[in-house]
Design a protein around this motif. Structure first.
Motif, PDB file in Angstrom:
ATOM      1  N   LEU A 141     -19.125  30.625  19.448  1.00 59.14           N
ATOM      2  CA  LEU A 141     -17.685  30.496  19.226  1.00 59.14           C
ATOM      3  C   LEU A 141     -17.446  29.617  18.013  1.00 59.14           C
ATOM      4  O   LEU A 141     -18.189  28.666  17.773  1.00 59.14           O
ATOM      5  CB  LEU A 141     -17.003  29.868  20.444  1.00 59.14           C
ATOM      6  CG  LEU A 141     -16.875  30.731  21.692  1.00 59.14           C
ATOM      7  CD1 LEU A 141     -16.340  29.917  22.863  1.00 59.14           C
ATOM      8  CD2 LEU A 141     -15.943  31.916  21.442  1.00 59.14           C
ATOM      9  N   ALA A 178     -14.226  27.525  15.837  1.00 58.05           N
ATOM     10  CA  ALA A 178     -12.838  27.057  15.882  1.00 58.05           C
ATOM     11  C   ALA A 178     -12.495  26.347  14.584  1.00 58.05           C
ATOM     12  O   ALA A 178     -13.379  25.781  13.922  1.00 58.05           O
ATOM     13  CB  ALA A 178     -12.640  26.107  17.063  1.00 58.05           C
ATOM     14  N   ILE A 229      -8.871  35.501  20.740  1.00 58.54           N
ATOM     15  CA  ILE A 229      -9.891  35.323  19.703  1.00 58.54           C
ATOM     16  C   ILE A 229      -9.670  36.431  18.680  1.00 58.54           C
ATOM     17  O   ILE A 229      -9.939  37.598  18.962  1.00 58.54           O
ATOM     18  CB  ILE A 229     -11.312  35.408  20.290  1.00 58.54           C
ATOM     19  CG1 ILE A 229     -11.476  34.370  21.407  1.00 58.54           C
ATOM     20  CG2 ILE A 229     -12.352  35.179  19.196  1.00 58.54           C
ATOM     21  CD1 ILE A 229     -12.873  34.321  22.000  1.00 58.54           C
ATOM     22  N   ILE A 243     -17.374  22.739  22.054  1.00 57.43           N
ATOM     23  CA  ILE A 243     -16.506  22.770  20.876  1.00 57.43           C
ATOM     24  C   ILE A 243     -15.414  21.714  21.008  1.00 57.43           C
ATOM     25  O   ILE A 243     -15.105  20.983  20.056  1.00 57.43           O
ATOM     26  CB  ILE A 243     -15.902  24.171  20.670  1.00 57.43           C
ATOM     27  CG1 ILE A 243     -17.004  25.134  20.273  1.00 57.43           C
ATOM     28  CG2 ILE A 243     -14.797  24.133  19.625  1.00 57.43           C
ATOM     29  CD1 ILE A 243     -16.547  26.491  19.843  1.00 57.43           C
ATOM     30  N   MET A 301     -17.212  26.430  25.223  1.00 58.42           N
ATOM     31  CA  MET A 301     -15.853  25.910  24.998  1.00 58.42           C
ATOM     32  C   MET A 301     -15.838  24.386  25.135  1.00 58.42           C
ATOM     33  O   MET A 301     -15.228  23.674  24.328  1.00 58.42           O
ATOM     34  CB  MET A 301     -14.869  26.522  26.011  1.00 58.42           C
ATOM     35  CG  MET A 301     -14.479  27.954  25.744  1.00 58.42           C
ATOM     36  SD  MET A 301     -13.468  28.165  24.255  1.00 58.42           S
ATOM     37  CE  MET A 301     -11.863  27.581  24.831  1.00 58.42           C
ATOM     38  N   LYS A 348      -8.066  25.832  17.094  1.00 55.99           N
ATOM     39  CA  LYS A 348      -7.810  27.247  17.388  1.00 55.99           C
ATOM     40  C   LYS A 348      -9.104  28.031  17.213  1.00 55.99           C
ATOM     41  O   LYS A 348      -9.787  27.881  16.190  1.00 55.99           O
ATOM     42  CB  LYS A 348      -6.754  27.820  16.443  1.00 55.99           C
ATOM     43  CG  LYS A 348      -5.362  27.300  16.717  1.00 55.99           C
ATOM     44  CD  LYS A 348      -4.860  27.705  18.098  1.00 55.99           C
ATOM     45  CE  LYS A 348      -3.840  28.821  18.016  1.00 55.99           C
ATOM     46  NZ  LYS A 348      -3.374  29.226  19.351  1.00 55.99           N
ATOM     47  N   LEU A 349      -9.404  28.860  18.202  1.00 46.12           N
ATOM     48  CA  LEU A 349     -10.587  29.715  18.095  1.00 46.12           C
ATOM     49  C   LEU A 349     -10.354  30.743  16.992  1.00 46.12           C
ATOM     50  O   LEU A 349      -9.288  31.367  16.931  1.00 46.12           O
ATOM     51  CB  LEU A 349     -10.823  30.435  19.423  1.00 46.12           C
ATOM     52  CG  LEU A 349     -11.281  29.564  20.592  1.00 46.12           C
ATOM     53  CD1 LEU A 349     -11.242  30.355  21.896  1.00 46.12           C
ATOM     54  CD2 LEU A 349     -12.682  29.021  20.354  1.00 46.12           C
ATOM     55  N   TYR A 351      -9.358  34.248  26.517  1.00 48.41           N
ATOM     56  CA  TYR A 351      -8.839  33.589  25.309  1.00 48.41           C
ATOM     57  C   TYR A 351      -8.368  34.569  24.256  1.00 48.41           C
ATOM     58  O   TYR A 351      -8.766  35.734  24.234  1.00 48.41           O
ATOM     59  CB  TYR A 351      -9.938  32.683  24.712  1.00 48.41           C
ATOM     60  CG  TYR A 351     -10.371  31.627  25.691  1.00 48.41           C
ATOM     61  CD1 TYR A 351     -11.617  31.683  26.308  1.00 48.41           C
ATOM     62  CD2 TYR A 351      -9.503  30.584  26.042  1.00 48.41           C
ATOM     63  CE1 TYR A 351     -11.995  30.720  27.232  1.00 48.41           C
ATOM     64  CE2 TYR A 351      -9.871  29.629  26.978  1.00 48.41           C
ATOM     65  CZ  TYR A 351     -11.110  29.707  27.563  1.00 48.41           C
ATOM     66  OH  TYR A 351     -11.482  28.757  28.487  1.00 48.41           O
ATOM     67  N   ASN A 394      -5.622  28.038  23.514  1.00 50.91           N
ATOM     68  CA  ASN A 394      -6.237  29.297  23.128  1.00 50.91           C
ATOM     69  C   ASN A 394      -6.149  30.358  24.208  1.00 50.91           C
ATOM     70  O   ASN A 394      -6.739  31.431  24.067  1.00 50.91           O
ATOM     71  CB  ASN A 394      -7.717  29.075  22.781  1.00 50.91           C
ATOM     72  CG  ASN A 394      -7.892  28.340  21.480  1.00 50.91           C
ATOM     73  OD1 ASN A 394      -7.736  28.906  20.394  1.00 50.91           O
ATOM     74  ND2 ASN A 394      -8.191  27.054  21.562  1.00 50.91           N
ATOM     75  N   THR A 422     -19.523  31.309  28.014  1.00 50.01           N
ATOM     76  CA  THR A 422     -18.309  31.001  27.254  1.00 50.01           C
ATOM     77  C   THR A 422     -17.731  29.647  27.622  1.00 50.01           C
ATOM     78  O   THR A 422     -17.350  28.859  26.752  1.00 50.01           O
ATOM     79  CB  THR A 422     -17.257  32.105  27.482  1.00 50.01           C
ATOM     80  OG1 THR A 422     -17.781  33.335  26.991  1.00 50.01           O
ATOM     81  CG2 THR A 422     -15.952  31.793  26.777  1.00 50.01           C
ATOM     82  N   GLY A 467     -15.549  34.849  17.835  1.00 49.44           N
ATOM     83  CA  GLY A 467     -16.462  34.809  18.978  1.00 49.44           C
ATOM     84  C   GLY A 467     -17.496  35.902  18.840  1.00 49.44           C
ATOM     85  O   GLY A 467     -17.201  36.991  18.357  1.00 49.44           O
TER      86      GLY A 467
END
Lengths: 88, 758, 159
Positions: B313, B315, B353, B392, B389, B320-321, B351, B407, B385, B324
């Protein structure tokens, strides 16, 4: 015109395009018109009985439809082809 | 239906389930409880090898044992060619795969693969007989790891299997049967521009649904060719179709009578014993019952795939993502067809993405043929995931709950596979986490940590039928085709009762067999309360329409002068003329034949997915690595909870399965492909002592695609627990585990590596 | 294999049966005598679905040979209710929705009654510890534990 999202594994058939606009008032017409523009498309999503392959589902405007080829498509609809799924 | 305050009268209440008394008194008849005169008992011989060719089978000594009445093998099936395909409504399946998994044809593909069946006058003699069957095997090297199976020089399980990629046969011979790929936007450019990118790899072991009731089947093949099978199944009609395919027997001569079922979770959708019992009955002209041993259940049914998952992932600095990427390979076991496509759909399902790439692979290995286990493949991908997350958020210095909220997917979000969400409750589910008492509460001990996660399941609709017959006393007999694994017959009855203005207790729901109700798809896919409930709703309206016509006869007026509202039939022109449902039912004798209503559904759209989230407080024992659950909360969007107790029950049950999956459950394989722990002692599912109370919070974001707003809740709750626990362990002791199960020695090893500066 | 003649008491009634020495009490209850309320989940003493009491002691009937029932008093789930109604544990399981598929329920009910007979006011931990030998895969145990605590209170109140 309805917009078809082309599965990435099929984009070879559509000259690499990920989205294609194509006429049609039903899923069947959309597929026929896609096949006319990009020969071989129909064989990837339909079986020999002219129905959607059973491992392929079609979603129109975000909803997976059980009506298959008969499903109506509006001029601003979005059509997605996805693997058919269930659950446990 | 709703009263002045907008409240339902029946929906949302907690009546005692209709089948409650027989279930607490031991009177309910489950599949293992059948008894018929002259019934024979059977057992199944299973392969001791994980991968072998079957050269010959000599059943003569078994047949000669006193008390044995018949023996069957794969040779008793109609002849199968490699290309025969059969469609059971969920995709074309190779008939050879289907038959071969019931009784091996020319090869065995896992230890425990069924090879022969025996029927005898009692189970002990059947057990002795299977030991007398002589099978000559040519043992082949087993393939036991999904990544090794994918390598170019791997031993192939099926010599002629090639990889298919979205309808196209690539022609490449491989253990990979299916490759799916989805791309949205430009992930490579987006990753290049991201402020933070985290990529991690995960592996998960094979786990089993763990239902307490083993598979069972009783069959009677009459001399006129009519076959009846009594079985604990998640779907009588699906069993009927499979029997028809495996035995090449017409559906018109195949009746499946579903018995009460002791758990399924997806694992009692495929047939295992039913065709074997049928073949034995045909040979003996007697009813034949087979029940699996616990070891058979572990080694010979359909556990969920082990997996290798890689998630990346990216960001931007504002949290903000931007991109992915997921790569996932699932072990389908000895035959192809794992639920991998579901993992592809769910991995980024929570999410928004804008750029993404997902690759999914279905890979055969020498393990039992995998099958669906409660939101299949969503748990494995949520682990990946949801832990990435957290990493991150940590690297960006953001609050991990707020990062998720910023997100979260919403109506209009487009997933990487191209689908656009309708109204969903993902945000509301996370907000309920944020607003919960648990989230505000302090931890209660040393070495404790709190983790959060969210998971998703799309749910399905499919077909259901309901028939409703009005009794003279105003009660209603409701026949429906959804086998009841967890109280669903009551939730279905409640939806009917709400429409007609009766109490739940006035409805008499019954589960029908394949001869007594219209086709109904499986109890699974989180569809039962949603779709069969909807069929009941339709049947209720049909009953009301007919009752209005009858009232019109009694009042000698036109049909359209009869109104029905809030449980009362009224004459629109005469306020004195009214009946409630029971009063009118009592008068029906003079008005014509019985009032029988029908409802059938196959919802074309509007299924509505469900999101589930967890807060897990864990306590880590630094010396032993044992992880205890100190506190656990599960939030789930149910759309509308018909019977809140049973919604809570689904949430709690799925959570605990997820906890077991996270911490302890696995198929422990030896190098030659033997499952070393095929008992409940060593395949250790959670006990009451391992757990605290599981706190359920039901969120209701009504599903616009259902008359009462229902979203199926059976499955999504098993997706988040392993990730929540992995995140919690990190918060507690600063180590991240990426292999399931996170068993004590792995925790200790991680702590030791951390101490050594690793 | 010649059969042994056993005389025993089940749920308060005299019962006699013939059995082979190799048959478990579970098998005789279910196959020989028709007491199918007691369930088989594993046949090796790990799941508790076959729970019964023998002279008041909670056991897994799959681990006991039928011949050992001679002269004993066996209690199964079928003996919990009376003509006056359900036992409080049964009633509370229904009220609390402490069952979903119900296959483990008979074992839990027998075990719960044995607990309450033995310890009329169990704490949550004591309930969980006592019931650790009964596996449930559907409920996550939360509602089962609540039902048992509530049933114990009901039994105390009516004592």
């Amino acid at each position: 015109m309805p917009m078809v999202w082309v599965p990435s594994l099929m984009q070879k058939l559509t000259d690499g395009q990920a989205h294609v606009e194509v006429e049609g008032e039903t899923v069947r017409q959309v597929i026929e018109n896609l096949d006319a523009a990009f020969p071989g498309f129909k064989a990837r999503v339909c079986d020999e009985n002219d129905r959607l392959r059973h491992d392929v589902a079609v979603a129109v405007d975000g909803e997976v439809s059980s009506e298959g080829m008969r499903r109506k498509v509006k001029p601003d609809s979005e059509v997605n082809f996805l693997p058919a799924l269930a659950g446990g | 239906m709703v009263d002045k305050n907008g409240n339902y009268k029946v929906i949302g209440t907690r009546p005692i389930r209709h089948d409650g008394t027989e279930k607490v008194t031991g009177q309910a008849i489950y599949g293992g409880d059948t008894r018929f005169p002259g019934m024979l008992y059977g057992h199944v011989l299973r392969s001791p090898h994980a991968h072998a060719r079957v050269k010959s089978i000599d059943t003569s000594k078994a047949e000669a044992l006193e008390g044995v009445r018949a023996v069957v093998t794969g040779a008793d099936f109609p002849p199968t060619t490699a290309d025969d395909m059969i469609d059971l409504g969920e995709g074309p399946t190779s008939l050879k795969s289907m038959r071969g998994n019931v009784l091996a044809l020319d090869k065995v593909f896992y230890k425990g693969h069924a090879v022969a069946g025996v029927a005898a006058i009692n189970a002990h003699i059947a057990d002795e007989a299977i030991a007398l069957i002589e099978v000559e095997y040519e043992v082949l090297p087993p393939v036991l790891d999904v990544r090794q199976a994918m390598e170019d020089n791997a031993t192939l399980l099926h010599e002629n299997m090639t990889t298919t990629a979205f309808g196209e046969d690539t022609g490449k011979k491989s253990n990979v049967s299916l490759h799916l790929n989805h791309v949205l936007g430009d992930p490579d450019a987006a990753f290049a521009s991201a402020a933070v990118v985290v990529e991690r790899e995960f592996t998960t072991a094979t786990v089993h649904q763990g239902y307490i009731e083993p598979q069972n089947a009783t069959a009677m093949w009459k001399t006129d060719g009519h076959l009846t099978v009594w079985t604990s199944t998640q779907g009588a009609f699906t069993t009927q179709k499979q029997l028809g395919a495996v035995l090449d027997h017409p559906i018109s001569k195949t009746k499946v009578v579903p018995q009460e079922i002791g758990g399924g979770f997806g694992g009692k959708i495929p047939v295992y014993l039913e065709p074997v019992a049928a073949l034995l009955s045909r040979k003996t002209n007697k009813p034949v019952k087979l029940i699996m041993t616990r070891a058979d259940v572990f080694e010979g049914t359909g556990p969920t795939p082990g997996s290798y998952v890689r998630v990346k992932l990216g960001a931007n600095k504002d949290g903000k993502l931007v991109a992915g990427e997921a790569y996932m390979a699932f072990e389908s076991g000895g035959y192809p067809g794992s639920p991998m496509p579901c993992g592809v759909m769910c991995v980024f399902g929570c999410y928004e993405i804008p750029n993404g790439r997902i690759d999914g692979f279905d890979v055969v290995v020498n393990k039992p043929r995998s099958f669906a286990y409660r939101a299949p493949c969503s748990t494995q991908v949520a682990l990946a995931t949801e832990t990435v997350m957290d990493e991150i958020a940590e690297q960006l210095g953001l609050d991990r709950l707020q990062f998720r909220l910023d997100n979260i997917a919403a109506e209009g979000t487009r997933r990487v596979d191209g689908m656009v969400y309708p109204r969903i409750g993902a945000r509301e589910t996370l907000e309920a986490i944020r607003d919960s008492e648990h989230w505000q509460a302090a931890l209660t001990g040393d070495n404790q940590g709190r983790g959060i996660s969210i998971g998703y399941w799309f749910n399905v609709g499919l077909k259901s039928a309901v028939t409703a017959s009005v009794n003279k006393d105003g009660t209603v007999n409701l026949v429906e085709g959804s086998t009841d694994i967890g109280g669903s017959r009551t939730s279905i009855a409640m939806q009917f009762a709400e429409v007609v203005g009766l109490a739940a207790e006035d409805i008499n729901p019954q589960v029908g067999d394949t001869s007594s109700i219209g086709y109904t798809d499986v109890t699974g896919g989180s569809r039962t309360t949603y779709a069969t409930g909807w069929a009941a709703y339709e049947a209720a309206h049909d009953v009301i329409r007919q009752m209005r016509e009858r009232a019109a006869k009694l009042w000698e007026c036109e049909d359209d002068q009869v109104e029905f509202d809030d449980g009362i039939f009224r004459h629109s022109g005469d306020a004195a003329k009214k009946y409630n449902f029971k009063e009118l039912a009592n008068e029906l004798d003079e008005t014509g034949g019985p009032v029988v209503g029908n409802g059938t559904v196959d919802p074309a759209s509007g299924v509505g997915g469900s999101f589930a989230a967890n807060i897990a407080d864990v306590e880590v024992d630094l010396e032993t690595g044992k992880v205890g659950i100190a506190r656990f909360t599960v939030v789930q969007d149910a759309g509308k909870a018909i019977h809140p107790s049973y919604v809570e029950g689904q949430m709690q049950g799925g959570s605990v399965q997820g906890i077991g999956w996270a911490l302890n459950e696995e198929y422990f394989y030896t190098d030659d492909g033997n499952m070393a722990n095929s008992t409940f002692l060593d395949y250790r599912i959670p006990t009451a002592l391992d757990l605290p109370m599981i706190e359920p919070i039901i969120v209701e974001v009504p599903n616009p695609g259902h008359p009462f707003g229902v979203r199926g809740v059976g499955e999504a709750n098993i997706a988040p627990p392993p990730a929540a626990i992995a995140n919690a362990i990190y918060q507690a002791v600063g180590v991240r585990l990426r292999e399931l199960p996170m068993r004590p020695e792995r925790v200790v090893a991680a702590l030791q590596a951390q101490a050594a500066g690793g | 294999m010649s059969k042994v003649h056993i005389q025993t008491k089940i749920n308060g009634e005299e019962v006699e049966f013939l059995c082979e020495p190799r048959q478990s009490l579970l098998e005789i209850l279910r196959e020989g005598l028709g007491f199918t309320g007691t369930k088989e989940g594993c046949n090796d003493g790990n799941c508790g679905a076959c729970s019964c009491t023998v002279d008041g002691v909670l056991i897994d009937s799959c681990l006991m040979l039928a011949v050992e029932a001679e002269g004993k008093e066996i209690a199964t789930v079928e003996g919990l209710a009376s003509s006056e109604g359900l036992h409080p544990v049964q009633q509370k399981f229904l009220e609390h929705a402490a069952l979903q598929c119900g296959i483990c329920t008979p074992g839990f009910l027998v075990a719960a009654k044995a607990l309450i007979d033995h310890n009329p006011d169990p704490s949550e931990h004591e309930v969980r510890h006592w019931l650790a030998g009964n596996l449930c895969r559907c409920t996550g145990y939360d509602k089962i534990v609540r039902a048992v605590i509530d049933a114990a209170q009901e039994v105390r109140a009516s004592a």
